[in-house]
Write a protein that holds these residues in place. Structure first.
Motif, PDB file in Angstrom:
ATOM      1  N   MET A 185     -18.063 -45.831  39.742  1.00  0.00           N
ATOM      2  CA  MET A 185     -18.869 -46.883  38.763  1.00  0.00           C
ATOM      3  C   MET A 185     -20.231 -46.501  38.667  1.00  0.00           C
ATOM      4  N   GLY A 186     -20.893 -46.385  39.951  1.00  0.00           N
ATOM      5  CA  GLY A 186     -22.453 -46.194  39.933  1.00  0.00           C
ATOM      6  C   GLY A 186     -22.806 -45.051  39.370  1.00  0.00           C
ATOM      7  N   GLY A 187     -22.003 -43.809  39.662  1.00  0.00           N
ATOM      8  CA  GLY A 187     -22.420 -42.669  38.836  1.00  0.00           C
ATOM      9  C   GLY A 187     -22.215 -42.714  37.468  1.00  0.00           C
ATOM     10  N   PHE A 188     -21.071 -43.526  36.977  1.00  0.00           N
ATOM     11  CA  PHE A 188     -20.914 -43.530  35.370  1.00  0.00           C
ATOM     12  C   PHE A 188     -21.902 -44.356  34.800  1.00  0.00           C
ATOM     13  N   LEU A 189     -22.422 -45.389  35.440  1.00  0.00           N
ATOM     14  CA  LEU A 189     -23.467 -46.203  34.765  1.00  0.00           C
ATOM     15  C   LEU A 189     -24.745 -45.362  34.592  1.00  0.00           C
ATOM     16  N   ILE A 214     -18.096 -54.347  35.773  1.00  0.00           N
ATOM     17  CA  ILE A 214     -19.199 -53.772  35.489  1.00  0.00           C
ATOM     18  C   ILE A 214     -20.435 -54.738  34.897  1.00  0.00           C
ATOM     19  N   ALA A 215     -19.900 -55.698  34.149  1.00  0.00           N
ATOM     20  CA  ALA A 215     -20.635 -57.091  33.582  1.00  0.00           C
ATOM     21  C   ALA A 215     -21.211 -57.632  34.609  1.00  0.00           C
ATOM     22  N   GLY A 216     -20.111 -58.027  35.644  1.00  0.00           N
ATOM     23  CA  GLY A 216     -20.355 -59.240  36.529  1.00  0.00           C
ATOM     24  C   GLY A 216     -21.087 -58.761  37.827  1.00  0.00           C
ATOM     25  N   HIS A 217     -21.283 -57.400  38.244  1.00  0.00           N
ATOM     26  CA  HIS A 217     -22.039 -57.271  39.577  1.00  0.00           C
ATOM     27  C   HIS A 217     -23.444 -57.377  39.793  1.00  0.00           C
ATOM     28  N   GLU A 218     -23.920 -56.351  38.860  1.00  0.00           N
ATOM     29  CA  GLU A 218     -25.475 -56.257  38.958  1.00  0.00           C
ATOM     30  C   GLU A 218     -26.173 -57.661  38.561  1.00  0.00           C
ATOM     31  N   THR A 219     -25.374 -58.288  37.454  1.00  0.00           N
ATOM     32  CA  THR A 219     -26.064 -59.538  36.969  1.00  0.00           C
ATOM     33  C   THR A 219     -25.895 -60.547  38.132  1.00  0.00           C
ATOM     34  N   THR A 258     -24.816 -57.284  45.938  1.00  0.00           N
ATOM     35  CA  THR A 258     -23.923 -56.501  45.124  1.00  0.00           C
ATOM     36  C   THR A 258     -22.568 -56.278  45.991  1.00  0.00           C
ATOM     37  N   ARG A 259     -22.619 -56.381  47.080  1.00  0.00           N
ATOM     38  CA  ARG A 259     -21.449 -56.061  47.819  1.00  0.00           C
ATOM     39  C   ARG A 259     -20.770 -57.335  47.590  1.00  0.00           C
ATOM     40  N   LEU A 260     -21.371 -58.593  47.634  1.00  0.00           N
ATOM     41  CA  LEU A 260     -20.649 -59.839  47.510  1.00  0.00           C
ATOM     42  C   LEU A 260     -20.043 -59.894  45.942  1.00  0.00           C
ATOM     43  N   ALA A 261     -20.944 -59.518  44.997  1.00  0.00           N
ATOM     44  CA  ALA A 261     -20.482 -59.675  43.836  1.00  0.00           C
ATOM     45  C   ALA A 261     -19.275 -58.895  43.204  1.00  0.00           C
ATOM     46  N   LEU A 262     -19.258 -57.447  43.883  1.00  0.00           N
ATOM     47  CA  LEU A 262     -18.062 -56.686  43.589  1.00  0.00           C
ATOM     48  C   LEU A 262     -16.944 -57.116  44.229  1.00  0.00           C
ATOM     49  N   ASP A 263     -17.057 -57.336  45.576  1.00  0.00           N
ATOM     50  CA  ASP A 263     -15.835 -57.885  46.145  1.00  0.00           C
ATOM     51  C   ASP A 263     -15.127 -59.226  45.806  1.00  0.00           C
ATOM     52  N   THR A 264     -16.149 -60.000  45.440  1.00  0.00           N
ATOM     53  CA  THR A 264     -15.473 -61.355  44.621  1.00  0.00           C
ATOM     54  C   THR A 264     -14.911 -61.037  43.454  1.00  0.00           C
ATOM     55  N   LEU A 265     -15.421 -60.158  42.575  1.00  0.00           N
ATOM     56  CA  LEU A 265     -14.777 -59.827  41.387  1.00  0.00           C
ATOM     57  C   LEU A 265     -13.486 -59.448  41.624  1.00  0.00           C
ATOM     58  N   ALA A 266     -13.505 -58.151  42.600  1.00  0.00           N
ATOM     59  CA  ALA A 266     -12.192 -57.405  42.396  1.00  0.00           C
ATOM     60  C   ALA A 266     -11.013 -58.622  43.090  1.00  0.00           C
ATOM     61  N   LEU A 267     -11.466 -59.301  44.120  1.00  0.00           N
ATOM     62  CA  LEU A 267     -10.573 -60.206  44.521  1.00  0.00           C
ATOM     63  C   LEU A 267      -9.999 -61.368  43.650  1.00  0.00           C
ATOM     64  N   CYS A 268     -10.979 -61.800  43.000  1.00  0.00           N
ATOM     65  CA  CYS A 268     -10.618 -62.963  41.869  1.00  0.00           C
ATOM     66  C   CYS A 268      -9.838 -62.403  40.691  1.00  0.00           C
ATOM     67  N   ALA A 269     -10.405 -61.198  40.341  1.00  0.00           N
ATOM     68  CA  ALA A 269      -9.839 -60.748  38.751  1.00  0.00           C
ATOM     69  C   ALA A 269      -8.411 -60.197  39.185  1.00  0.00           C
ATOM     70  N   ALA A 322     -20.559 -66.037  19.761  1.00  0.00           N
ATOM     71  CA  ALA A 322     -19.309 -65.607  20.209  1.00  0.00           C
ATOM     72  C   ALA A 322     -19.256 -64.478  21.023  1.00  0.00           C
ATOM     73  N   ARG A 323     -20.408 -63.724  21.387  1.00  0.00           N
ATOM     74  CA  ARG A 323     -20.491 -62.525  22.128  1.00  0.00           C
ATOM     75  C   ARG A 323     -21.235 -63.057  23.333  1.00  0.00           C
ATOM     76  N   ALA A 324     -21.566 -63.994  23.616  1.00  0.00           N
ATOM     77  CA  ALA A 324     -22.115 -65.038  24.977  1.00  0.00           C
ATOM     78  C   ALA A 324     -21.254 -64.388  26.212  1.00  0.00           C
ATOM     79  N   CYS A 325     -21.676 -64.605  27.396  1.00  0.00           N
ATOM     80  CA  CYS A 325     -20.947 -64.209  28.661  1.00  0.00           C
ATOM     81  C   CYS A 325     -19.733 -64.955  28.724  1.00  0.00           C
ATOM     82  N   ILE A 326     -18.675 -64.365  28.720  1.00  0.00           N
ATOM     83  CA  ILE A 326     -17.300 -65.043  29.308  1.00  0.00           C
ATOM     84  C   ILE A 326     -17.300 -65.523  30.669  1.00  0.00           C
ATOM     85  N   GLY A 327     -18.157 -64.545  31.552  1.00  0.00           N
ATOM     86  CA  GLY A 327     -18.113 -64.755  32.830  1.00  0.00           C
ATOM     87  C   GLY A 327     -19.121 -65.785  33.367  1.00  0.00           C
ATOM     88  N   ARG A 328     -19.646 -66.614  32.701  1.00  0.00           N
ATOM     89  CA  ARG A 328     -20.754 -67.692  33.131  1.00  0.00           C
ATOM     90  C   ARG A 328     -20.381 -68.822  34.098  1.00  0.00           C
TER      91      ARG A 328
END
Ligand code: HEM
Length: 466
Positions: free
Chosen positions: A179-183, A267-272, A148-159, A407-413
């Motif tokens: 974000m954790g509390g919100f979800l 949100i969409a990319g980290h836990e997945t 999860t650390r990896l996915a979040l840090d990667t998203l924030a850096l790349c996005a 059309a609603r499939a994952c854009i982040g695949r």
């Protein structure tokens, strides 16, 4: 032929079938009900009915976008409190921002853009590798936490060129905590009984504070980028949203929409992604032959030097491992749709109403023996090698849907795929892994996604760190 009633478990007055669903493990409850009531069943939850399907034949019919569309269900409606009409939670074409953002962002998730993100992905994957190397072979690794650390840090850096630096601090970054509390609270709110609001005062205050934190951090990054002098030349997702023009309307995205989508990606990319990587290692460790083949492929293709984007595109077995992982353990285990008008299913056998919630239980349909045979539940990556995958998805359309539909499939695949291939390759290249507890039995932790609960492994360096 007339329609038949859809099987329905007996319910209680007012509550309906609410008590059939364990609120801490709703997906596992729905799977149990499918085992009991069959391929299709209906539940009544507090007066609203919902239909659940479990076979490829039904999923295939329900993937027809001329008859059905995505349903923004109860939990996603709550997530809208934080990200409004961001791509994931939008009602779709009814909201103009969805089409605009979808058209502007589709090229930003295209092959060339994702390739350009490789170095940033490599940066974060190296941080994970270094952490595990330093921890040494006797330290149990909390697999889902570190992925999860990896996915979040990667998203924030790349996005958006932002560093959470999750591998360098014990404390979670305030955005991640919020974000954790919100979800979690979005999930709680979707299930809470309709009591007067004072009963929820402190939870509501925290919820609002979490939303404010997430938005302030994202908006801060956005404003800083806008004011940067000389202007940034980065070609990340934020740049695509700031400078992109919708080819249909000629319009650009406003600041609010950009913030909604920056948070949506996280949100969409980290836990997945983290769930996919965690299950992949769990599955490999349970199947030593597949593990050997995956590691051998990395040794053959990548050797012992730095991993490059061209090496990643040569991998054949590891993509099959990931596809098979997502088949047997789909991290988004179900997706929601609804009929555009009153419909019948299965050749006129079952009637569903326009607007009624229909859930595709991917977690069941992905192990349908009618498609995958008697060993459908077995993890066998060979069936997902390119040729076999092409054949089975042609013979049984929509039999593999871990990234959703149409059309609603994952854009982040493509983003998730490149990140996961690189991470798998780098880890298998550098370490030999084993289960921390050889007797570990898979338990699922359910949030918006599923992941292995309490799964620990140990990592022994194979040689020097690459
Ligand atoms: C949509 C799965 C990674 C961004 C979806 C949907 C699924 C899915 C099933 C459709 C949901 C629905 O129908 O309600 C996955 C899996 C991933 C992954 C299994 C990793 C293994 C990512 C990443 C990002 C992302 C890394 C962002 C960079 C999105 C967005 C949508 C979406 C924005 C909404 C698209 C739209 O409706 O226009 N994903 N996802 N996902 N995903 Fe992913």
């Amino acid at each position: 032929m007339g329609t038949e009633p859809i099987p329905m478990p007996p319910g209680l007055p007012l509550l309906g079938n609410l008590r059939d669903i364990d609120s801490t493990a709703p997906i596992q409850s729905l799977v149990r009900l499918a085992d009991q009531y069959g391929d299709i069943y209906r539940l009544n939850i507090l007066g609203n009915t919902a239909v659940f399907v479990s076979t490829n034949a039904l999923v295939n019919e329900l993937c027809d976008e001329k008859r059905f569309k995505k349903n923004v269900g109860n939990v996603l409606k709550q997530v809208r409190n934080g990200v409004h009409d961001g791509l994931f939670t939008s009602y779709g074409e009814e909201e103009p921002n969805w089409g605009k953002a979808h058209r502007i962002l589709t090229p930003a998730f295209g092959p060339l853009s994702i390739r350009n993100m490789f170095d940033d992905m490599h940066d974060i994957a190296s941080q994970l590798t270094l952490k595990w190397a330093r921890q040494g072979p006797t330290e149990p690794i909390h697999v889902t936490d570190d992925f999860t650390r990896l996915a979040l840090d990667t998203l924030a850096l790349c996005a958006m060129d932002y560093r959470f630096n999750s591998f360098y601090s014990q404390e979670m970054h305030p955005f991640i905590r919020a974000m954790g509390g919100f979800l979690v609270e979005s999930g709680n709110r979707s299930r809470r009984p309709p009591l007067p609001s004072m009963f929820y005062k402190s939870a509501d205050q925290q919820y609002e504070a979490d939303i404010a934190t997430m938005r302030a951090v994202s908006d801060g990054v956005l404003q800083a980028r806008k004011q940067q002098q000389p202007p940034s030349e980065r070609k990340d997702l934020l740049a695509a949203m700031l400078h992109g023009t919708d080819p249909r309307t000629g319009e650009q995205l406003d600041d609010d929409t950009i913030t909604n989508n920056l948070i949506t990606f996280l949100i969409a990319g980290h836990e997945t992604t983290s769930g996919m990587l965690s299950f992949a290692f769990f599955d490999l460790l349970r199947h030593p032959e597949a593990y050997q083949k995956a590691q051998q492929e990395v040794d053959d293709v990548c050797g012992t030097g730095p991993i490059t984007v061209d090496m990643i595109s040569k991998l054949k077995y590891i993509p099959a491992v990931l596809r098979e992982t997502l088949r047997v353990h789909s991290t988004i285990p179900a997706i929601g749709i609804t009929a555009l008008k009153d419909e019948t299913l299965a050749g006129g056998k079952y009637a569903v109403r326009a607007g009624e919630a229909i859930t595709l239980l991917l977690i069941k349909a992905h192990v349908d023996p009618a498609v995958f045979g008697d060993d459908a539940r077995e993890f066998r990556p060979e069936r997902m090698l390119d040729d076999n995958f092409a054949r089975i998805t042609k013979e049984h359309p929509n039999c593999w849907k871990p990234f959703g539909n149409g059309a609603r499939a994952c854009i982040g695949r493509p983003f998730a795929w490149q990140e996961a291939l690189l991470t798998m390759a780098m880890l298998l290249q550098n370490f030999n892994f084993r289960m921390d507890d050889a007797s570990y039995q898979l338990r699922l932790k359910e949030t918006l996604t599923i992941k292995p609960d309490g799964f620990f492994m140990r990592a022994q360096l194979r040689g020097g760190l690459t």
